[in-house]
Design a protein around this motif. Sequence first.
Motif, PDB file in Angstrom:
ATOM      1  N   ARG A 364       0.849  -1.195   0.000  1.00  0.00           N
ATOM      2  CA  ARG A 364       0.000   0.000   0.000  1.00  0.00           C
ATOM      3  C   ARG A 364       0.885   1.244   0.000  1.00  0.00           C
ATOM      4  O   ARG A 364       2.060   1.182   0.369  1.00  0.00           O
ATOM      5  CB  ARG A 364      -0.915   0.011   1.221  1.00  0.00           C
ATOM      6  N   PRO A 365       0.324   2.372  -0.423  1.00  0.00           N
ATOM      7  CA  PRO A 365       1.134   3.589  -0.510  1.00  0.00           C
ATOM      8  C   PRO A 365       1.627   4.049   0.854  1.00  0.00           C
ATOM      9  O   PRO A 365       1.071   3.704   1.904  1.00  0.00           O
ATOM     10  CB  PRO A 365       0.164   4.613  -1.117  1.00  0.00           C
ATOM     11  N   GLY A 366       2.694   4.842   0.811  1.00  0.00           N
ATOM     12  CA  GLY A 366       3.188   5.456   2.026  1.00  0.00           C
ATOM     13  C   GLY A 366       2.213   6.489   2.559  1.00  0.00           C
ATOM     14  O   GLY A 366       1.283   6.913   1.858  1.00  0.00           O
ATOM     15  N   PRO A 367       2.407   6.924   3.792  1.00  0.00           N
ATOM     16  CA  PRO A 367       1.470   7.874   4.403  1.00  0.00           C
ATOM     17  C   PRO A 367       1.543   9.273   3.810  1.00  0.00           C
ATOM     18  O   PRO A 367       0.572  10.017   3.882  1.00  0.00           O
ATOM     19  CB  PRO A 367       1.891   7.876   5.877  1.00  0.00           C
ATOM     20  N   TYR A 368       2.695   9.639   3.209  1.00  0.00           N
ATOM     21  CA  TYR A 368       2.869  10.996   2.691  1.00  0.00           C
ATOM     22  C   TYR A 368       3.245  11.029   1.212  1.00  0.00           C
ATOM     23  O   TYR A 368       3.385  12.102   0.641  1.00  0.00           O
ATOM     24  CB  TYR A 368       3.952  11.729   3.490  1.00  0.00           C
ATOM     25  N   VAL A 369       3.434   9.876   0.603  1.00  0.00           N
ATOM     26  CA  VAL A 369       3.723   9.779  -0.825  1.00  0.00           C
ATOM     27  C   VAL A 369       2.703   8.819  -1.426  1.00  0.00           C
ATOM     28  O   VAL A 369       2.491   7.736  -0.876  1.00  0.00           O
ATOM     29  CB  VAL A 369       5.160   9.240  -1.080  1.00  0.00           C
ATOM     30  N   GLU A 370       2.098   9.214  -2.522  1.00  0.00           N
ATOM     31  CA  GLU A 370       1.061   8.369  -3.125  1.00  0.00           C
ATOM     32  C   GLU A 370       1.697   7.246  -3.950  1.00  0.00           C
ATOM     33  O   GLU A 370       1.325   7.001  -5.097  1.00  0.00           O
ATOM     34  CB  GLU A 370       0.148   9.222  -4.008  1.00  0.00           C
ATOM     35  N   GLU A 371       2.703   6.588  -3.372  1.00  0.00           N
ATOM     36  CA  GLU A 371       3.401   5.491  -4.042  1.00  0.00           C
ATOM     37  C   GLU A 371       3.703   4.394  -3.022  1.00  0.00           C
ATOM     38  O   GLU A 371       3.800   4.654  -1.820  1.00  0.00           O
ATOM     39  CB  GLU A 371       4.727   5.969  -4.655  1.00  0.00           C
ATOM     40  N   ARG A 372       3.870   3.178  -3.539  1.00  0.00           N
ATOM     41  CA  ARG A 372       4.262   2.063  -2.685  1.00  0.00           C
ATOM     42  C   ARG A 372       5.775   2.006  -2.558  1.00  0.00           C
ATOM     43  O   ARG A 372       6.500   2.427  -3.467  1.00  0.00           O
ATOM     44  CB  ARG A 372       3.723   0.748  -3.266  1.00  0.00           C
ATOM     45  N   SER A 373       6.259   1.490  -1.448  1.00  0.00           N
ATOM     46  CA  SER A 373       7.698   1.390  -1.219  1.00  0.00           C
ATOM     47  C   SER A 373       8.318   0.401  -2.196  1.00  0.00           C
ATOM     48  O   SER A 373       7.665  -0.533  -2.676  1.00  0.00           O
ATOM     49  CB  SER A 373       7.987   0.956   0.221  1.00  0.00           C
ATOM     50  N   ARG A 374       9.592   0.606  -2.493  1.00  0.00           N
ATOM     51  CA  ARG A 374      10.363  -0.293  -3.351  1.00  0.00           C
ATOM     52  C   ARG A 374      11.655  -0.663  -2.638  1.00  0.00           C
ATOM     53  O   ARG A 374      12.635   0.071  -2.706  1.00  0.00           O
ATOM     54  CB  ARG A 374      10.695   0.369  -4.689  1.00  0.00           C
ATOM     55  N   SER A 375      11.653  -1.778  -1.939  1.00  0.00           N
ATOM     56  CA  SER A 375      12.897  -2.323  -1.402  1.00  0.00           C
ATOM     57  C   SER A 375      13.523  -3.199  -2.478  1.00  0.00           C
ATOM     58  O   SER A 375      12.918  -3.464  -3.522  1.00  0.00           O
ATOM     59  CB  SER A 375      12.628  -3.113  -0.119  1.00  0.00           C
ATOM     60  N   LEU A 376      14.757  -3.659  -2.246  1.00  0.00           N
ATOM     61  CA  LEU A 376      15.519  -4.349  -3.289  1.00  0.00           C
ATOM     62  C   LEU A 376      16.040  -5.689  -2.807  1.00  0.00           C
ATOM     63  O   LEU A 376      16.439  -5.836  -1.644  1.00  0.00           O
ATOM     64  CB  LEU A 376      16.730  -3.506  -3.712  1.00  0.00           C
ATOM     65  N   TYR A 377      16.039  -6.667  -3.704  1.00  0.00           N
ATOM     66  CA  TYR A 377      16.790  -7.897  -3.469  1.00  0.00           C
ATOM     67  C   TYR A 377      17.536  -8.253  -4.749  1.00  0.00           C
ATOM     68  O   TYR A 377      16.979  -8.167  -5.852  1.00  0.00           O
ATOM     69  CB  TYR A 377      15.898  -9.089  -3.103  1.00  0.00           C
ATOM     70  N   MET A 378      18.795  -8.672  -4.624  1.00  0.00           N
ATOM     71  CA  MET A 378      19.536  -9.195  -5.759  1.00  0.00           C
ATOM     72  C   MET A 378      20.744  -9.984  -5.271  1.00  0.00           C
ATOM     73  O   MET A 378      21.149  -9.884  -4.109  1.00  0.00           O
ATOM     74  CB  MET A 378      19.958  -8.080  -6.717  1.00  0.00           C
ATOM     75  N   ARG A 379      21.302 -10.787  -6.172  1.00  0.00           N
ATOM     76  CA  ARG A 379      22.524 -11.518  -5.866  1.00  0.00           C
ATOM     77  C   ARG A 379      23.721 -10.675  -6.248  1.00  0.00           C
ATOM     78  O   ARG A 379      23.779 -10.104  -7.336  1.00  0.00           O
ATOM     79  CB  ARG A 379      22.560 -12.844  -6.645  1.00  0.00           C
ATOM     80  N   PHE A 380      24.691 -10.620  -5.352  1.00  0.00           N
ATOM     81  CA  PHE A 380      25.969  -9.991  -5.655  1.00  0.00           C
ATOM     82  C   PHE A 380      26.983 -11.099  -5.948  1.00  0.00           C
ATOM     83  O   PHE A 380      27.933 -11.316  -5.207  1.00  0.00           O
ATOM     84  CB  PHE A 380      26.433  -9.134  -4.476  1.00  0.00           C
ATOM     85  N   GLY A 381      26.745 -11.838  -7.013  1.00  0.00           N
ATOM     86  CA  GLY A 381      27.662 -12.898  -7.383  1.00  0.00           C
ATOM     87  C   GLY A 381      27.353 -14.206  -6.676  1.00  0.00           C
ATOM     88  O   GLY A 381      26.219 -14.480  -6.290  1.00  0.00           O
ATOM     89  N   LYS A 382      28.369 -15.031  -6.508  1.00  0.00           N
ATOM     90  CA  LYS A 382      28.192 -16.419  -6.109  1.00  0.00           C
ATOM     91  C   LYS A 382      27.649 -16.585  -4.698  1.00  0.00           C
ATOM     92  O   LYS A 382      26.706 -17.323  -4.461  1.00  0.00           O
ATOM     93  CB  LYS A 382      29.534 -17.150  -6.247  1.00  0.00           C
ATOM     94  N   ARG A 383      28.243 -15.915  -3.710  1.00  0.00           N
ATOM     95  CA  ARG A 383      27.944 -16.227  -2.309  1.00  0.00           C
ATOM     96  C   ARG A 383      27.354 -15.067  -1.512  1.00  0.00           C
ATOM     97  O   ARG A 383      27.119 -15.206  -0.324  1.00  0.00           O
ATOM     98  CB  ARG A 383      29.226 -16.735  -1.615  1.00  0.00           C
ATOM     99  N   ILE A 384      27.142 -13.914  -2.127  1.00  0.00           N
ATOM    100  CA  ILE A 384      26.609 -12.750  -1.409  1.00  0.00           C
ATOM    101  C   ILE A 384      25.236 -12.390  -1.955  1.00  0.00           C
ATOM    102  O   ILE A 384      25.051 -12.241  -3.165  1.00  0.00           O
ATOM    103  CB  ILE A 384      27.556 -11.536  -1.530  1.00  0.00           C
ATOM    104  N   ALA A 385      24.271 -12.272  -1.047  1.00  0.00           N
ATOM    105  CA  ALA A 385      22.949 -11.736  -1.389  1.00  0.00           C
ATOM    106  C   ALA A 385      22.849 -10.321  -0.819  1.00  0.00           C
ATOM    107  O   ALA A 385      23.537  -9.967   0.147  1.00  0.00           O
ATOM    108  CB  ALA A 385      21.848 -12.619  -0.831  1.00  0.00           C
ATOM    109  N   PHE A 386      21.971  -9.525  -1.402  1.00  0.00           N
ATOM    110  CA  PHE A 386      21.826  -8.123  -1.004  1.00  0.00           C
ATOM    111  C   PHE A 386      20.362  -7.776  -0.846  1.00  0.00           C
ATOM    112  O   PHE A 386      19.524  -8.165  -1.676  1.00  0.00           O
ATOM    113  CB  PHE A 386      22.461  -7.211  -2.055  1.00  0.00           C
ATOM    114  N   MET A 387      20.046  -7.043   0.216  1.00  0.00           N
ATOM    115  CA  MET A 387      18.709  -6.495   0.407  1.00  0.00           C
ATOM    116  C   MET A 387      18.830  -5.030   0.805  1.00  0.00           C
ATOM    117  O   MET A 387      19.532  -4.690   1.757  1.00  0.00           O
ATOM    118  CB  MET A 387      17.950  -7.266   1.492  1.00  0.00           C
ATOM    119  N   GLY A 388      18.183  -4.160   0.051  1.00  0.00           N
ATOM    120  CA  GLY A 388      18.148  -2.736   0.374  1.00  0.00           C
ATOM    121  C   GLY A 388      16.755  -2.343   0.823  1.00  0.00           C
ATOM    122  O   GLY A 388      15.781  -2.539   0.083  1.00  0.00           O
TER     123      GLY A 388
END
Length: 729
Positions: A364-388
């Motif tokens: 659902r949208p944020g309380p002050y921005v009419e947009e939904r949040s966008r967090s991140l997930y991706m692989r940083f190569g072989k053994r590292i995962a990333f979440m922002g």
Amino acid sequence: MRNPSMVRSGPQRRLRDSRRLTRPIGVIGTLSNGGGEPTATSSGFELISGPLINLKNMHYQSTTVWHGSVLIVTKPGQEKPQLRLRQLGSMDGQTGSSQPQTVEGLKLYEDPEKAFWRFSLAVPVEKFEARWEYDIPGLYNGSGDQVQAPWEFVVPAEEQSMRIMFHSCNGFSVGTDMNAWVGPNLWNDVMRVHGEKPFHVMVGGGDQIYNDGIRVDGPLKPWTAIGNPHKRRNHDFNNQMRSDCDDYYYANYVRWYNTEPFRAANGRIPQVNIWDDHDIIDGFGSYTDHFMKCAVFRGIGGVAFKYYCLFQHHMAPPKSTFTTDAPQTMHAVNGTSGVDPRQVENTYVLENQVEDDSWITGKRPGPYVEERSRSLYMRFGKRIAFMGLDARTERTRHQVNYNDTYDLIFERLQREIAAADGDIKHLVVLLGVPIAYPRLAWLENILTSPVIAPIRLLNKRFGVAGGLFNEFDGQVDLLDDLDDHYTARQHKRERKMLIQRLQELARSNSMRVTILGGDVHLAAIGRFYSNPKLNLAGENDHRFIVNVVSSAITNKPPPKAVANLLARRNKIHHLDRDCDETLMPIFDKQPGGQEKSAAWNKVTMPSRNYAILTEVTAPSATSSDGILETESAKLDKLPKDGHAPLHKGEVGAGSNHRAADGISVQSGMYGGLDVSIRVEIDPQDRSAATEGYGFSIPPLMATEGAPRTGHRLSLHSRRSQPSRPSTAQ
């Protein structure tokens, strides 16, 4: 994808911002009226900004394909550009078998002033670390000269994890003395290190750009000057104000992203970014609720989101943003603002775009921005995962994120980790602000106490202590910064829940978690770790989570008195009865011999800086200098608290540690991460000489016998076990 037509009629709008570096833009060539994308007769493309290269994802199904994108901003009405991509071979001269590629540009957005083009890249991951180069034929600059090309980037080998550069606060606060703090100098050091040992990814922890000037010399200046808070809160955000703010944000992005040497890095080191308040405006989300809900704040939140999508994520923006004179935009429809026909007049916006699968989109949208949040997930190569974590879209003074957003994130993490079938050994978590950091509850108490009330009244009537109070809600100016911190008292419960969920994720998957955080304009290393009474060595401790605090790469640092005050507050804190936290001593000397803080202050460094994280993939020769000798080596005895090294990788932490230079990777922490903080010596030195400080993070060894946390991992849980008495939480 279906592409709507774009009709050009009427005079073309000029940018109103006098600071714009490019000329007013006219249409080039002939446009189609036939329902597809516009066509043109011009040859060549006048470049306004770019190229900017992003990392997109290495999917859990296969780490054999590297995905990225390149963005350019050109004048409108031009023919579709193409990008040429070819592999140059390995870093040591091996030749690859990959064939050259030609990638068609995809138009994300166009209006009478500019066009945004994205080139989606997919390249094979080789058995070796590979160099790639790209160019875009026909690019020329505003003076008619051909843009210098090509640009190179580096893709890790199939058995390699990515080498990470982390930065935050890449801009200047309003009122900074630009003679004292000469430009974004540290990017020169970034490019120097990149030339010696390339970075595979550049992580932006928020405030990649500072848009605060919008209220000082931009279109919000008259609104900010309104003395009556009630009138200011009730002020309209009509389409004219939206248009003026749109011009400002766009021009400021072009100005900053064209500034060297930041510009050079943008085209050569793939980026991954989250946003924070200065990407919108200082303190956004952390002012009082009734003021944050005002139309102007909601409006600039939407406009800032538009250019955040384009410049920082290479995604088409929403078709229109919040205004008070178009009721259909005032409430989110399907998670975004409704469409205002005036805002899409003479404008093309890509529709039905494929959602970036790196995004974890809020419900659902944020309380002050009419947009939904966008967090991140991706692989940083072989053994590292990333979440922002997108910790700004849903932020209020009393929450950082919705509870259901945390659930979405942890469900995605567990699904990806399981699909990786044991390959992921490290999870790097990006937060906009530090989470293991000294408490300032005593300062919050003072600033919110009745003693401030008479001063506020004098300020309102006579302007007394004008610098103490902000222009927006009349509160003490420091409060929005303090309320941003996870350690603020109103975020204490949410903070505890987040750390406990990360610790349980580490335990259940035998995976080390490391947190990156910026915002505070100084460097520090915080750690969570098991209470010594549990007798867990750092290598076996699933609660051991390092918070690498690196900030700012460009903005000025706080006075040394502030850094020293924070260092004096570096107590042993207790997250819960089983977990302690504190800052680690690492700054064993002043950088380059120049005094930045008190000689006794080993934990906070008020100087511009950035961080480097590199996986250690081979053990080094045996040493007797206190650095880890083998992957199973341990300290002779466990420390009594976190003021001492918690494992061999912290022994000798500082300028003499083998990880300090950020290049050699000789710490011997096999399977772990070497961390270097590169600290600026002299802000007047344009070559940006730095001092390096290093330490290592061990991999998480077998944890089958490790006890569970004993906490129900939910923000709204009332079952969490009580903490023992502590200095603060």
